[in-house]
Design a protein around this motif. Structure first.
Motif, PDB file in Angstrom:
ATOM      1  N   GLY A 109       0.792  -1.226   0.000  1.00  0.00           N
ATOM      2  CA  GLY A 109       0.000   0.000   0.000  1.00  0.00           C
ATOM      3  C   GLY A 109       0.817   1.265   0.000  1.00  0.00           C
ATOM      4  O   GLY A 109       0.270   2.355   0.095  1.00  0.00           O
ATOM      5  N   GLU A 110       2.142   1.140  -0.066  1.00  0.00           N
ATOM      6  CA  GLU A 110       3.024   2.315  -0.009  1.00  0.00           C
ATOM      7  C   GLU A 110       3.428   2.741  -1.423  1.00  0.00           C
ATOM      8  O   GLU A 110       3.800   1.901  -2.244  1.00  0.00           O
ATOM      9  N   THR A 111       3.369   4.027  -1.672  1.00  0.00           N
ATOM     10  CA  THR A 111       3.745   4.576  -2.967  1.00  0.00           C
ATOM     11  C   THR A 111       4.839   5.612  -2.769  1.00  0.00           C
ATOM     12  O   THR A 111       4.678   6.558  -2.000  1.00  0.00           O
ATOM     13  N   TYR A 112       5.939   5.427  -3.467  1.00  0.00           N
ATOM     14  CA  TYR A 112       7.059   6.364  -3.451  1.00  0.00           C
ATOM     15  C   TYR A 112       7.124   6.987  -4.844  1.00  0.00           C
ATOM     16  O   TYR A 112       7.202   6.277  -5.853  1.00  0.00           O
ATOM     17  N   CYS A 113       7.075   8.321  -4.900  1.00  0.00           N
ATOM     18  CA  CYS A 113       6.985   8.966  -6.206  1.00  0.00           C
ATOM     19  C   CYS A 113       7.927  10.153  -6.305  1.00  0.00           C
ATOM     20  O   CYS A 113       8.171  10.866  -5.331  1.00  0.00           O
ATOM     21  N   GLY A 114       8.466  10.334  -7.474  1.00  0.00           N
ATOM     22  CA  GLY A 114       9.285  11.499  -7.797  1.00  0.00           C
ATOM     23  C   GLY A 114       8.853  12.041  -9.140  1.00  0.00           C
ATOM     24  O   GLY A 114       8.192  11.351  -9.928  1.00  0.00           O
ATOM     25  N   ASN A 115       9.218  13.285  -9.431  1.00  0.00           N
ATOM     26  CA  ASN A 115       8.786  13.901 -10.682  1.00  0.00           C
ATOM     27  C   ASN A 115       9.846  14.878 -11.173  1.00  0.00           C
ATOM     28  O   ASN A 115      10.219  15.814 -10.454  1.00  0.00           O
ATOM     29  N   ALA A 127      15.577  17.134  -8.549  1.00  0.00           N
ATOM     30  CA  ALA A 127      14.155  17.436  -8.634  1.00  0.00           C
ATOM     31  C   ALA A 127      13.558  17.503  -7.225  1.00  0.00           C
ATOM     32  O   ALA A 127      13.878  16.671  -6.370  1.00  0.00           O
ATOM     33  N   VAL A 128      12.724  18.495  -6.994  1.00  0.00           N
ATOM     34  CA  VAL A 128      12.061  18.600  -5.694  1.00  0.00           C
ATOM     35  C   VAL A 128      10.956  17.567  -5.612  1.00  0.00           C
ATOM     36  O   VAL A 128      10.408  17.124  -6.628  1.00  0.00           O
ATOM     37  N   ALA A 129      10.608  17.176  -4.391  1.00  0.00           N
ATOM     38  CA  ALA A 129       9.553  16.192  -4.198  1.00  0.00           C
ATOM     39  C   ALA A 129       8.208  16.783  -4.615  1.00  0.00           C
ATOM     40  O   ALA A 129       7.919  17.944  -4.334  1.00  0.00           O
ATOM     41  N   PRO A 130       7.365  16.015  -5.309  1.00  0.00           N
ATOM     42  CA  PRO A 130       6.031  16.516  -5.661  1.00  0.00           C
ATOM     43  C   PRO A 130       5.164  16.676  -4.415  1.00  0.00           C
ATOM     44  O   PRO A 130       5.501  16.171  -3.339  1.00  0.00           O
ATOM     45  N   ALA A 131       4.060  17.355  -4.566  1.00  0.00           N
ATOM     46  CA  ALA A 131       3.173  17.594  -3.422  1.00  0.00           C
ATOM     47  C   ALA A 131       2.536  16.307  -2.921  1.00  0.00           C
ATOM     48  O   ALA A 131       2.316  16.127  -1.728  1.00  0.00           O
ATOM     49  N   ASN A 132       2.239  15.386  -3.844  1.00  0.00           N
ATOM     50  CA  ASN A 132       1.643  14.113  -3.471  1.00  0.00           C
ATOM     51  C   ASN A 132       1.904  13.106  -4.574  1.00  0.00           C
ATOM     52  O   ASN A 132       2.522  13.432  -5.592  1.00  0.00           O
ATOM     53  N   CYS A 133       1.438  11.892  -4.382  1.00  0.00           N
ATOM     54  CA  CYS A 133       1.682  10.824  -5.352  1.00  0.00           C
ATOM     55  C   CYS A 133       0.450  10.479  -6.168  1.00  0.00           C
ATOM     56  O   CYS A 133       0.413   9.439  -6.829  1.00  0.00           O
ATOM     57  N   THR A 134      -0.568  11.325  -6.108  1.00  0.00           N
ATOM     58  CA  THR A 134      -1.764  11.067  -6.887  1.00  0.00           C
ATOM     59  C   THR A 134      -1.527  11.464  -8.332  1.00  0.00           C
ATOM     60  O   THR A 134      -1.346  12.647  -8.630  1.00  0.00           O
ATOM     61  N   PRO A 135      -1.513  10.528  -9.260  1.00  0.00           N
ATOM     62  CA  PRO A 135      -1.226  10.880 -10.653  1.00  0.00           C
ATOM     63  C   PRO A 135      -2.409  11.575 -11.292  1.00  0.00           C
ATOM     64  O   PRO A 135      -3.575  11.324 -10.925  1.00  0.00           O
ATOM     65  N   PRO A 136      -2.167  12.484 -12.236  1.00  0.00           N
ATOM     66  CA  PRO A 136      -3.277  13.099 -12.959  1.00  0.00           C
ATOM     67  C   PRO A 136      -4.090  12.026 -13.687  1.00  0.00           C
ATOM     68  O   PRO A 136      -3.534  11.044 -14.188  1.00  0.00           O
ATOM     69  N   VAL A 137      -5.375  12.219 -13.722  1.00  0.00           N
ATOM     70  CA  VAL A 137      -6.252  11.299 -14.438  1.00  0.00           C
ATOM     71  C   VAL A 137      -6.858  12.056 -15.608  1.00  0.00           C
ATOM     72  O   VAL A 137      -7.742  12.902 -15.424  1.00  0.00           O
ATOM     73  N   CYS A 138      -6.355  11.801 -16.796  1.00  0.00           N
ATOM     74  CA  CYS A 138      -6.877  12.480 -17.977  1.00  0.00           C
ATOM     75  C   CYS A 138      -8.318  12.044 -18.211  1.00  0.00           C
ATOM     76  O   CYS A 138      -8.627  10.855 -18.268  1.00  0.00           O
ATOM     77  N   GLY A 139      -9.197  13.026 -18.317  1.00  0.00           N
ATOM     78  CA  GLY A 139     -10.600  12.729 -18.542  1.00  0.00           C
ATOM     79  C   GLY A 139     -11.476  12.931 -17.321  1.00  0.00           C
ATOM     80  O   GLY A 139     -12.689  12.748 -17.401  1.00  0.00           O
ATOM     81  N   ASP A 140     -10.855  13.333 -16.190  1.00  0.00           N
ATOM     82  CA  ASP A 140     -11.669  13.539 -14.984  1.00  0.00           C
ATOM     83  C   ASP A 140     -12.196  14.966 -14.861  1.00  0.00           C
ATOM     84  O   ASP A 140     -12.886  15.306 -13.900  1.00  0.00           O
ATOM     85  N   GLY A 141     -11.871  15.809 -15.850  1.00  0.00           N
ATOM     86  CA  GLY A 141     -12.398  17.165 -15.858  1.00  0.00           C
ATOM     87  C   GLY A 141     -11.619  18.169 -15.047  1.00  0.00           C
ATOM     88  O   GLY A 141     -12.014  19.329 -14.951  1.00  0.00           O
ATOM     89  N   ILE A 142     -10.482  17.748 -14.477  1.00  0.00           N
ATOM     90  CA  ILE A 142      -9.653  18.660 -13.684  1.00  0.00           C
ATOM     91  C   ILE A 142      -8.225  18.595 -14.220  1.00  0.00           C
ATOM     92  O   ILE A 142      -7.599  17.528 -14.204  1.00  0.00           O
ATOM     93  N   ALA A 143      -7.702  19.709 -14.696  1.00  0.00           N
ATOM     94  CA  ALA A 143      -6.338  19.762 -15.224  1.00  0.00           C
ATOM     95  C   ALA A 143      -5.356  19.835 -14.070  1.00  0.00           C
ATOM     96  O   ALA A 143      -5.306  20.828 -13.346  1.00  0.00           O
TER      97      ALA A 143
END
Length: 612
Positions: A158-164, A181-197
């Protein structure tokens, strides 16, 4: 009995290890290198390192020898590479230390069947590390173009480690290299098509169909979808947030038409810097320091930048600057440049398309360039400098100075005077076009008494005379021995707004408007985020640092003039806005403020955003 108890304890420990609470762990990216030589998939390679990062602590994660794991590399734009989730089988993990796992874990696959050869997931007293190496024909990330961004995602239970990575030291087809690279704000990836850029999505209209302005991968196809997926806030409450600092004498902010993830900032000495996804890139987009003269504390240097309306297809952009040679103060030029294979770096050699007359003085150089709604490049040039326009250049049809030009960049004039659009300008310090109406707004710096904002309604006809040096603002400009407006003042166009330098002027004229001494023209807001501010024009003053607005012009007068200085004071963030050297727009039409800085050496960029 003891054996059964020991087995039960081990079972509980294993269950705990497999049911740890899911959590995101954004990490900084110390290093990334990916290679993809054309036509040689066996030579592909990848190396990623996140070192001494407190977000990495294997003791708080599950055991990959039991759970396995996945690693994923994803490009941020349409046409960028992607691996998809790569399974890291449990049987290829080894526990490090004694007991095994106390010092982390190592994945090793000498066959590189999935393209991943080794993964290190280790703790450390100053923070843990996550390293990935691999390559060969099994590595699926293809680099056929410069990458918009590269996201790295390591999933363990259940652990997610993410960089960007959003900025690169090398970014071209076949090779991508980045660091720090600085750490991103969170690890939630953008979902294309959810209506939020979000993230590096340029738009998100709630669908995944191309051809409607926002592509299937949430990249802009044309300007019709600029606001798709951007939340809008009503009302007129506004404030400012700092988006960049450490700049040397920033004098302009702009962006290419279909690029909402970057803004480009001119540093007066000759550099163009990029702020990409909120990060100021260390390498200049362009450096003409060896060409431009002047710099901090002067009125010369690199002064203008305009991207071609079809920049995304042709990579053409234009800069204006002053340089030595010709007159005592040199002369002005406009040059065309192109972007390189790396979208964050321009080709270093340009072509001059316009050369100005020899300049006798170093001030009043204007220098703003911008493409108008008609596709022509507009260029503002001040009078020849000094004070009181000693050569009467602004009214002299045979003089290069004190004019605005309208230029066909595909057929630039041999003689700039063939492309004069307007005259009677003293020092047009920033002009702009209303994105909705096409109206032209000019901030023209005054002499010793009045500053002015000129407004010309679309469609834009050539031949307007803005009055200098017959008039300063709406008043006769009186020089020594000249008690009245000279003959020829008839036919000039008065400004939509003027304001005073001080109480020495007629109080009935100055009214309640803030005083100043050097107007900085701005923009009519046509952005996405502040629906309640549509049609409001922002302008300010370099000397007194006020920021005002008005909305519309009626009967020749600016309407609903308001002082918004206090609203836009970023003091709640511990900052302040001083010398307002420019306003600017990003691709979506959001407005920025350039603070020149103390002496030009600690400049900052602020963004106007909704909210109190």
């Amino acid at each position: 009995m003891h054996c059964r108890l020991r087995s039960l304890a081990l079972g509980i420990a294993a269950l705990a290890a497999s049911t740890v609470i899911a959590a995101d762990h954004p990490v900084g990216g110390d290093y990334l290198l990916m290679k993809d030589p054309a036509g040689k998939p066996s030579k592909r390679s990848v190396s990623f390192k996140a070192l001494k990062d407190l977000a990495i602590d294997p003791s708080q994660a599950g055991d990959p020898r039991t759970l396995g794991a996945t690693i994923q590399f994803t490009g941020g734009g349409g046409g960028d590479g992607a691996t998809g989730p790569i399974a890291l089988a449990p049987g290829l993990w080894k526990g490090l230390g004694n007991p095994p796992g106390s010092k982390g874990y190592k994945y090793f696959d000498k066959t590189r069947a999935t393209g991943v050869k080794q993964v290190l997931f280790k703790p450390g007293s100053k923070g843990g590390q996550l390293q990935v190496t691999g390559g060969g024909v099994g590595w699926p990330y293809a680099i056929t173009q410069p990458q918009t961004a590269v996201a790295v995602r390591f999933q363990l239970g259940g652990e997610t480690y993410c960089g960007n990575f959003t900025s690169f030291t090398k970014n071209e087809a076949g090779r991508v290299q980045a660091k720090n690279a600085v750490a991103p704000a969170n690890c939630t990836p953008p979902v294309c098509g959810d209506g939020i850029a979000t993230g590096t999505e340029e738009c998100d209209d709630g669908g995944t169909t191309s051809g409607d302005g926002c592509s299937a991968s949430c990249q802009l196809e044309n300007t019709s979808a600029l606001c798709a997926g951007v939340p809008a806030t009503g009302g007129t409450d506004i404030h400012s947030v700092r988006v960049a600092s450490g700049l040397q004498a920033p004098v302009f902010v702009t962006a290419p038409p279909l690029d909402p993830n970057r803004i480009f900032v001119i540093e007066q000495a000759g550099r163009i810097r990029i702020v990409k996804n909120g990060v100021l890139l260390p390498t200049p987009f362009l450096d003409v320091d060896g060409i431009a003269n002047g710099g901090p504390g002067s009125e010369q240097g690199l002064l203008g930048l305009a991207f071609h309306p079809d920049y995304e297809q042709n990579g053409r952009f234009f800069v204006s600057y002053t340089r030595s040679g010709g007159g005592p103060a040199g002369h002005s030029e406009i040059a065309e440049y192109t972007v390189s294979g790396n979208p964050d770096v321009a080709n270093p050699t340009g072509t001059v398309i316009l050369t100005g007359a020899d300049d006798p003085y170093g001030n009043h150089n204007g220098g703003m360039i911008a493409f108008g709604p008609d596709g022509f490049l507009y260029y503002g040039m001040g009078d020849s400098g000094s004070g009181d326009d000693p050569g009467d250049d602004a009214q002299d049809d045979a003089s290069f100075f004190g004019k605005m030009y309208r230029i066909d960049v595909d057929n630039p004039p041999a003689n700039p005077l063939d492309d004069v659009f307007a005259k009677g300008l003293r020092n047009p310090w920033r002009f702009s076009f209303d994105r909705s109406t096409g109206d032209l707004y000019i901030g023209d710096v005054g002499q010793n008494a009045f500053e002015e904002i000129d407004v010309q309604e679309a469609p834009l006809a050539a031949g307007v005379n803005w009055g200098w040096d017959f008039f300063e603002g709406r008043h006769c400009h009186v020089e020594s021995g000249d008690p009245a407006c000279p003959p020829g003042a008839a036919g000039t166009t008065m400004p939509a707004l003027e304001y005073c330098h001080g109480l020495g002027n007629d109080p009935s004229t100055c009214g309640a408007h803030a005083f100043g001494n050097s107007v900085t023209g701005g923009y009519v807001y046509r952005g996405c985020a502040m629906s309640g501010m549509q049609g409001v024009y922002f302008y300010g003053d370099f000397g007194s640092a006020f920021i005002n607005t008005f909305q519309g012009v009626s009967g020749g007068d600016a309407q609903n003039v308001q002082n918004r200085t206090g609203d836009l004071d970023p003091s709640t963030g511990g900052f302040s806005i001083g010398g307002i050297s420019s306003f600017g727009e990003d691709a979506r039409g959001e407005i920025y403020i350039a603070d020149y800085g103390s002496g030009g050496f600690d400049g900052e960029i602020f963004k106007i955003v909704p909210g109190p």
